[in-house]
Each structure stands twice: as structure tokens, then as C-alpha cells.
Design an enzyme around this catalytic site. Structure first.
Site, PDB file in Angstrom:
ATOM      1  N   ASP A 179       0.864  -1.165   0.000  1.00  0.00           N
ATOM      2  CA  ASP A 179       0.000   0.000   0.000  1.00  0.00           C
ATOM      3  C   ASP A 179       0.919   1.238   0.000  1.00  0.00           C
ATOM      4  O   ASP A 179       2.133   1.129   0.166  1.00  0.00           O
ATOM      5  CB  ASP A 179      -0.934  -0.032   1.227  1.00  0.00           C
ATOM      6  CG  ASP A 179      -2.175   0.813   1.004  1.00  0.00           C
ATOM      7  OD1 ASP A 179      -3.201   0.534   1.627  1.00  0.00           O
ATOM      8  OD2 ASP A 179      -2.109   1.746   0.176  1.00  0.00           O
TER       9      ASP A 179
HETATM   10  C1  GLC Z   1      -4.363   4.125  -0.260  1.00  0.00           C
HETATM   11  C2  GLC Z   1      -5.230   2.960   0.121  1.00  0.00           C
HETATM   12  C3  GLC Z   1      -5.266   1.869  -0.913  1.00  0.00           C
HETATM   13  C4  GLC Z   1      -5.119   2.477  -2.302  1.00  0.00           C
HETATM   14  C5  GLC Z   1      -3.727   3.063  -2.394  1.00  0.00           C
HETATM   15  C6  GLC Z   1      -3.481   3.754  -3.743  1.00  0.00           C
HETATM   16  O1  GLC Z   1      -3.659   4.587   0.865  1.00  0.00           O
HETATM   17  O2  GLC Z   1      -4.990   2.351   1.387  1.00  0.00           O
HETATM   18  O3  GLC Z   1      -6.500   1.176  -0.744  1.00  0.00           O
HETATM   19  O4  GLC Z   1      -5.291   1.491  -3.295  1.00  0.00           O
HETATM   20  O5  GLC Z   1      -3.462   3.996  -1.341  1.00  0.00           O
HETATM   21  O6  GLC Z   1      -4.310   4.878  -3.854  1.00  0.00           O
END
Ligand code: GLC
Length: 739
Positions: A296
Site C-alpha cells: 500500500d
Molecule cells: C491508499 C489505500 C489503498 C489504495 C492506495 C493507492 O492509501 O490504502 O486502498 O489502493 O493507497 O491509492
């Protein structure tokens, strides 16, 4: 000079001539095997991998951003993105920027490896559909597949190859804002929806036009974040991990999900993003997943915050060796992996394995043959009729009728309707969280939908009454006046779209006091009140429920906005949604969910002294405009051998005045086992249309290995002889499993 070294030197020198690919022995070939689309993927991967320098390999396991980042929780972007990068998060709704960048990668780098363009297509790209929590209340996985396929088509035409979806975190705590993004509290249902979404996004083959690579997230246990707070720690025992949080991911992997995303949370002290047990032993070794795991956003660097890494270098080392293949946005892999590999702290085999996984997905997606997105006019690829049709169907089937006292709905007799509330004319908030490129102007507001639906049938009077929050009660009097002049009140209350989703944690799950006060004030007008709720989580409705004659949960329906609701209010749509998540009576009851284990004491002992211990609305709750009568469960045999299957059935008749779609949920109970099992567990569900006056037969083929087993702390499947119960509604039958 040995051939490898010569190959490296020549590779660097010939890096100036990107069109010529180098053999490992330094020889040149016009059409290297990895560019041969007829060759098997694994051979193409091998051929390409052995041509790559250490730096080129490391670039493949990095992800930066391209375009204008519109994610308010993850500010930041990378100014100059190297064309050798493995992937970018694509922040644009047109393909031109993607094609320009892809051209640099394919035509101006030494090996011409295409870039993977990801985006959060969570419930639509521009055609925003109901939030996933709403979709899970439809109990229609086939429709989820169709909706996801439409989202994939729209997003792929905008230049996206890969969606960071489906989010399949089982959640038991509605204080956690991300409950909006998942499919509710049940692991079996979440797994069914996970597979349905993967099928929708990825289609028959990853390389098919309109397919997106799926990404199961957030692996794993994010929904167990303590007290519903985001980005924190969890306490998950191994049996609970195996029986509650992992099953949806196994279902998604079995459905062929190309990728997974590691989660922010820790699991009992080990952050998921540094968990060798989860990302390597479970996902890759036990489940045989052949795609890759992306972190993430910034999750690798966050290992420092979580207290398991002293600095970025150690964070990169721990995450990568644990099996986290690609680093989203914090560039620690780019910065530290070359040296970690050169010093032998990261084995080259581990790096090769991660790069192989990324290349495999790129080959399977056909990116080497079709690296560019056809540039269609925007109006030809967004908000298309089929996508809108399916979005409306999904929104209709997601609506849950929670209360309908004295059959106040449908409004067949009303000649004057008072439409009141801060969401009555709203558009933006009906989109919900993670609205990608959805626009408020695309949304049909409730007032317009009701005017169209009731044209020539009823007059619609309007008053806002109050805002979404604050303490300005100056609009109350007008609202009460409008209510007095009407036959019925439709009061539209709920949440703003940013009140749920990521980084949207609430200590209270009640609506703002001013909204509750508006209901109480309007109720004094003495007319029936239909409470319409648009929200992204279960709410504490305990003070509002007694004042409402009907309660319609529309969730956040997306662009179709108020149209499905208007259909329900007029009777054109017979509501068929059922809750996939428990509505607590109070935040004090949390966590509260249906599949709990049995307590030591039965009866009234161990229950709250100051409030009910039962939820306000339980898992599976939902009313209809018709009535369904359930027959007894027919059990072909009372003794079942472990290796056998048994098909049970129940007849359901529609004894009411309207056609309707009824979902039958089959629960299993295992009252005596080595590990205490939940009081009941959903193991099968099916939704069918039953015409008025007709009946339908619902069947469930019980497979003991699949439906009666559980996993022990080591993840071993346990199937124990003994008595079991099958339950549908209040019908329950017992059978005995024997060896
Ligand atoms: C965010 C979220 C994740 C998302 C990623 C990219 O922090 O936790 O669900 O896909 O970043 O945006």
C-alpha cells in the site's frame, strides 16, 4: 572477460541503441524471444530476465505516480518518473498521457519493457456505481461481475491496466470508515464477491480488450484495526486469521486475481507488509499465487513508524525478503535494493522472483504486444448506456428496506409528498468514497428523481430543513410547515461522501445531532415519515428508528442517485436488498456481528445491564413489498459420510401481491468441535425472482470438506464427525456426519 561481464558492458554501451537487444553472451539478435508473442510466457519471462541488469530489475519492482494526484489521503507525486519504472499510479482520465509515457518506456529504453498503469477503480471510473458495501447487500454476485466488467471497460479506455480492487477486508467495526469499501462482515460472502469482482475486472483473459488486472486488498486483517482506527494494529489469532480473514483472499486467488496489495496494519506485532508468513508461506507457497504483491502507499517506509525497522534501508530489506514484490511510492526499493543485493542481504533469487512475477503479469496482459491505449473521444467511452443500466440495476438491488410500518410504502395513495433533508437535492455525496473521476453533475439528485417518478401522480413539496451538520435550526419551521401540507414525508438524511472510506474513523456512528433533531421536529407534524438514508457504514439509528414509519437504506448509489429510490417509493421497484453487515443499536456494542462464537453462559447472563445486547438490525435483515413463505428444509438423509455430498432444498412461495427477488441464505452450525465454532456460518446463498402467487425451490449441495470444515492454528483443514445443523431463516434441521 567472461561472457556475462561482456554482456553487461555491451548492454551499457548499447543502451544507447535501445532497439537492439543483447544476448547474455553479448551477441545481438533482431527479434529476442521475449518479444515473440507466440512463445510461452514463462520462456519470454526467462529470456527477458536474463538480459536485465540489476538496476533494470530493481526498477521493475517500483511504482511511482503519473499525472495529477487527486487522493486527499496520499498527497505527493514524483516529478520525473524514469521510463524504466515497473508501474505508475495513473492520475488522468484520458489515455494520451499514458501513451506518451508508455512510448518512452517501449521505444526509448534498452529493453522496451512496458509500464503497468494502476488506479483505484473501486466502484467505477466515471460511471460511479454503488459503493461495494451496497453491492454486497444485493446478494447478486453475477451482477457484481457485470458491474465490475463495465468499470474495467471504462477505465481501460482511459489508459488504466490495473485496478486496486476488490477490497475484501472482512470488517466487524463500523467506526472504521473503510467498511464502505468492502463486502460486509461475512467471510464466505466476501469470498464469493471477491471472485465475482475478479471475474468482472479480468474477464476471460487478462489480455482481452477492456480487462483490468485485479488487486485483492488489503492483505490481510485490515478490517480488524483496533477500535476501528485506521492504520493501526490488530490482534488476530491464527485460527481467526485462517477462518475469518484469509478465506476471501483464497477465494480471490483461486479466481485468478493477478495481484494483491499488502495492508497498513500489523498482525499481532508483525506488520502485514513485512510478514513472510502471509506473503510468502501462505500466499505463494501454500496457495501457489504466481502474480505479485504491491505495497500500500508508503507502507514499506511505514515499517519504521511501526517499530520494526530502524531506517528505510532496513524497511526495504524486511519488506522485500518477506515477499512484498513492489514498492508503492516511497522509492525505498529503488534506493536500497541494488546495494542490499550486492551485499548479499537480499538474494538475487528473491529479486529475480519478484521481477519474474511482475513480468509475468505484463506478458499475460499482452502489454508487450499492445502497450498503448486506443484514443477514443471521452464522450464515447464514459457514462455509456450499458454501464448506466447495470449501475441502476445494482443500485435497485442494493436498497434495503429496514422498516415499513403499516405498509406506508409504496406511496400509492399519496397526492402530496414533502421531500425534506440535506440530501434531498444533493449529488456529490451520493457518489460515496473512492469516486475516481465521478462528477457530481453526473448524479441524478433525489428531488429530480422523485419529480420524474411521481409526475402527474403527486405533488412534491421541498424544504431542506438543515445542513448535513452544524447547529443551524432556522430551517426547521419551514420543514415542519411543508410536512403539515403533505400526506407523507420523505426525509433524506445521511453521511457526506468523505465521512467514510480511508482515514475516516468515527467515535460515534450516529448521524449529527441536527439531523436527528430535524426528524424529531418533522415528526411533530403528525404525518407518516419515510426515512431515507445515504451512508457508507452501519449507523446507530436507535433514536431515529422509533420516529420513522419506514426506513430505506440506499447507501451511496453513485451516478444513478435517487432513481432507484424513487422506484421503491412508487412501488415500481420491489426492494430485495439484505444487510451484509450488522447495524448495532449503539456504538457501545461494537464489535457485534452474527457469526460470533457461543458464550459460556446462555440466557440473560453476560448481557448488558443498561441496554439490549441485540443489534438494531441483524445480518440478512431486509423487507419486501410482498411476503415469502418458507417451507421446511428437506433433508435427503440424516446421516452423511465425509466423502459424500447431500443436496438439501427449501420451497419458498410468494404469497403477496407483487413479484419479488428473494435471497435464501443457508447457514451451518457445528455445536461441538475441537475449536469452538460460530453459532452459525453462512455457507451458501442464492437470489431468485419469484412471481406473485408462485413458488421457487432453492437448493444447496452440502460438501462436507468445503462446507463443514474449519482450519486449525496451522491452517490445516479439520473435518470432524458429529452433529451439524442447517438453518434457513427460522427453519433448522440436524444431520450427523460420519467418517
Ligand atoms: C491508499 C489505500 C489503498 C489504495 C492506495 C493507492 O492509501 O490504502 O486502498 O489502493 O493507497 O491509492
Amino acid at each position: 572477460m567472461d561472457s556475462r561481464r561482456l554482456g553487461f558492458v555491451l548492454g551499457v554501451v548499447l543502451g544507447l541503441c535501445p532497439s537492439v537487444a543483447m544476448q547474455a553472451d553479448g551477441s545481438e539478435d533482431e527479434k529476442p524471444l521475449y518479444k515473440d508473442a507466440t512463445a510461452p510466457v514463462e520462456r519470454r519471462v526467462d529470456d527477458l530476465l536474463r538480459r536485465m541488469t540489476l538496476e533494470e530489475k530493481v526498477m521493475q519492482v517500483n511504482q511511482y505516480s503519473l499525472g495529477r494526484n487527486n487522493n486527499e489521503n496520499n498527497a505527493g507525486a514524483v516529478a520525473r518518473v524514469p521510463a524504466e519504472i515497473g508501474s505508475v499510479i495513473y492520475y488522468d482520465q484520458d489515455p494520451a498521457l499514458r501513451n506518451d509515457f508508455q512510448r518512452k518506456a517501449v521505444e526509448q529504453t534498452r529493453l522496451g519493457i512496458p509500464v503497468l498503469f494502476g488506479h483505484d477503480v473501486i466502484h467505477g471510473f466515471r460511471t460511479i456505481t454503488p459503493i461495494p458495501l451496497a453491492q454486497s447487500c444485493s446478494w447478486n454476485p453475477e451482477l457484481v461481475t457485470q458491474v465490475c466488467a463495465q468499470s474495467a471497460l471504462e477505465a481501460s479506455r482511459a489508459g488504466v491496466d490495473w485496478t486496486f480492487s476488490p477490497m475484501i477486508d472482512v470488517a466487524h467495526d463500523p467506526r472504521w470508515g473503510r467498511v464502505a469499501e468492502g463486502y460486509g462482515e461475512d467471510p464466505y460472502a466476501t469470498g464469493v464477491y471477491a471472485a465475482a469482482a475478479v471475474r468482472g475486472y479480468q474477464g476471460d483473459t487478462l489480455s482481452a480488450e477492456g480487462s483490468l488486472a485485479a488487486c485483492l486488498k488489503h492483505f490481510v486483517g485490515y478490517g480488524a484495526s483496533e477500535a476501528g482506527r485506521d492504520y493501526v494494529y490488530t490482534e488476530i489469532s491464527r485460527p481467526t486469521m485462517w477462518n475469518l480473514y484469509l478465506p476471501p483472499y483464497e477465494a480471490g486467488v483461486r479466481a485468478g486475481a493477478a495481484t494483491l496489495m499488502s495492508s497498513f496494519n500489523d498482525v499481532s506485532g508483525t506488520p502485514s507488509s513485512a510478514s513472510h508468513f502471509l506473503m510468502t508461506e501462505v500466499l505463494k507457497e501454500r496457495w501457489g499465487h504466481r502474480g505479485f504483491v504491491v505495497s500500500d502507499w508508503d507502507a514499506v517506509r511505514q515499517l519504521i513508524n511501526q517499530g520494526v525497522a530502524a531506517d528505510g534501508r532496513e524497511a526495504a530489506l524486511k519488506a522485500f525478503n518477506a515477499g512484498l514484490d513492489m514498492d508503492m511510492m516511497d522509492d525505498l526499493y529503488q534506493r536500497h535494493l541494488p546495494d542490499l543485493v550486492n551485499k548479499g542481504l537480499v538474494p538475487m533469487e528473491r529479486l529475480d522472483d519478484a521481477v519474474r512475477r511482475v513480468l509475468r503479469i505484463k506478458f499475460e496482459m499482452g502489454l508487450f504486444e499492445n502497450p498503448y491505449t486506443k484514443e477514443m473521444k471521452r464522450e464515447k467511452r464514459i457514462l455509456q448506456p450499458e454501464g448506466l443500466r447495470l449501475a441502476e440495476q445494482m443500485a435497485e438491488q442494493s436498497i434495503v428496506l429496514l422498516k415499513n410500518e403499516n405498509a406506508v410504502l409504496p406511496l400509492e395513495r399519496a397526492s402530496t409528498i414533502a421531500l425534506i433533508g440535506p440530501l434531498a437535492k444533493d449529488t456529490e455525496n451520493l457518489l460515496g468514497s473512492w469516486f475516481a473521476y465521478g462528477e457530481a453533475k453526473d448524479v441524478c439528485p433525489i428531488d429530480r428523481a422523485l419529480s420524474q417518478e411521481f409526475e402527474g401522480r403527486a405533488d412534491i413539496l421541498y424544504a431542506q430543513g438543515c445542513g448535513m451538520e452544524g447547529d443551524d435550526r432556522s430551517g426547521f419551521a419551514e420543514a415542519v410547515g411543508v410536512a403539515r401540507r403533505a400526506d407523507v414525508v420523505v426525509l433524506c438524511l445521511g453521511e457526506k461522501r468523505r465521512w467514510s472510506g480511508e482515514n475516516a474513523v468515527w467515535g460515534s456512528i450516529s448521524l449529527p445531532e441536527i439531523q436527528e433533531d430535524l426528524l424529531a421536529e418533522v415528526k411533530k407534524a403528525g404525518k407518516p415519515v419515510v426515512l431515507v438514508l445515504s451512508n457508507g457504514r452501519p449507523l446507530d439509528l436507535s433514536r431515529m428508528e422509533p420516529l420513522a414509519d419506514a426506513i430505506v437504506e440506499i447507501w451511496q448509489p453513485g451516478v444513478v442517485g435517487g432513481k432507484p429510490l424513487a422506484g421503491v417509493l412508487s412501488g415500481r421497484v420491489n426492494p430485495s436488498g439484505r444487510l451484509s453487515v450488522t447495524f448495532p443499536r449503539s456504538v457501545a456494542q461494537i464489535p457485534i456481528y452474527y457469526n460470533r462464537r457461543p458464550a459460556a453462559r446462555k440466557g440473560t447472563q453476560g448481557r448488558y445491564l443498561d441496554m439490549s445486547s441485540e443489534p438494531l438490525y441483524e445480518f440478512g435483515a431486509g423487507l419486501s413489498f410482498t411476503t415469502y413463505d418458507y417451507g421446511e428444509i428437506s433433508l435427503p438423509k440424516e446421516t452423511l459420510r465425509k466423502g459424500e455430498e447431500m443436496t438439501v432444498e427449501v420451497r419458498v412461495s410468494n404469497s403477496g401481491p407483487r413479484d419479488g427477488m428473494e435471497t435464501v441464505m443457508w447457514f451451518v452450525s457445528d455445536p461441538v468441535a475441537t475449536l469452538s465454532r460460530p453459532v452459525k456460518e453462512l455457507k451458501h446463498f442464492e437470489k431468485k425472482l419469484i412471481k406473485a402467487g408462485e413458488e421457487a425451490v432453492y437448493r444447496f449441495t452440502v460438501n462436507p470438506q468445503r462446507d463443514l470444515s474449519y482450519r486449525d492454528a496451522e491452517g490445516n483443514l479439520v473435518l470432524e464427525a458429529g452433529d451439524y445443523y442447517l438453518q434457513v431463516k427460522d427453519k433448522r434441521v440436524k444431520f450427523t456426519l460420519i467418517d
